[in-house]
Design an enzyme around this catalytic site. Sequence first.
Site, PDB file in Angstrom:
ATOM      1  CB  CYS A 161      -0.989  -0.115   1.271  1.00  0.00           C
ATOM      2  SG  CYS A 161      -2.321  -1.227   0.930  1.00  0.00           S
ATOM      3  CG  HIS A 182      -2.734   1.665  -4.706  1.00  0.00           C
ATOM      4  ND1 HIS A 182      -1.845   2.066  -3.530  1.00  0.00           N
ATOM      5  CD2 HIS A 182      -3.972   1.546  -3.973  1.00  0.00           C
ATOM      6  CE1 HIS A 182      -2.466   1.776  -2.289  1.00  0.00           C
ATOM      7  NE2 HIS A 182      -3.788   1.640  -2.426  1.00  0.00           N
ATOM      8  CG  HIS A 241      -8.514   2.231  -3.579  1.00  0.00           C
ATOM      9  ND1 HIS A 241      -8.750   0.843  -3.570  1.00  0.00           N
ATOM     10  CD2 HIS A 241      -7.571   2.527  -2.813  1.00  0.00           C
ATOM     11  CE1 HIS A 241      -7.680   0.369  -2.812  1.00  0.00           C
ATOM     12  NE2 HIS A 241      -6.886   1.419  -2.407  1.00  0.00           N
ATOM     13  CG  HIS A 266     -10.702  11.352 -12.423  1.00  0.00           C
ATOM     14  ND1 HIS A 266     -11.792  11.102 -11.909  1.00  0.00           N
ATOM     15  CD2 HIS A 266     -10.280  10.362 -13.463  1.00  0.00           C
ATOM     16  CE1 HIS A 266     -12.261  10.256 -12.982  1.00  0.00           C
ATOM     17  NE2 HIS A 266     -11.438   9.771 -13.593  1.00  0.00           N
ATOM     18  CD  GLU A 306      -8.617   1.653   0.529  1.00  0.00           C
ATOM     19  OE1 GLU A 306      -8.347   2.588   1.141  1.00  0.00           O
ATOM     20  OE2 GLU A 306      -8.124   0.419   0.898  1.00  0.00           O
TER      21      GLU A 306
END
Length: 154
Positions: free
Chosen positions: A19, A23, A25, A64, A126
């Site tokens: 994590c 990355h 979600h 975004h 999440e």
Amino acid sequence: MRRIKFCAGHRLFGHGGKCEHFHGHNYVADFFVQGDSQDDVGRVLDFSDLKKRVKGWIDEHWDHSFLIRDTDENAKQALSMVVPSRFFVMPYNPTAENMAKYLLEEMCPEALQGTGARAVRVRVWETDESFAEAAIQNQHDSDDSYVTSETISL
Ligand SMILES: [Zn+2]
């Protein structure tokens, strides 16, 4: 309750596991709102008004975008090199718990100002199986909030 969906990137600074890599979600945030009274039509707050206020804020700041901890200079530096760059600095790690806390304590009071309604619980999903939530502890006497997280089996 109004549900808002958005996409965001993050990393958990100092996580030590996967994590801590960049990355993202597909988040779902549930906003639970209460008011002391209903208007002549019978509403605490019109759903469309609630959506406009909370989604408006999320679209502007988180959707975004990358959520970054304030002490994560390395990530800030890296993201600043991207043009156009879009990231949001948080005072703590952008875990689902802290995102729920931020939305409840920082965003909602601002976004719902003047409506007579207030957010008492924010749940951030999440994944389909995991959410964290922040809630006002005592909904009448204080603004103390608590944070909890849960993983469910579908
Ligand atoms: Zn993540």
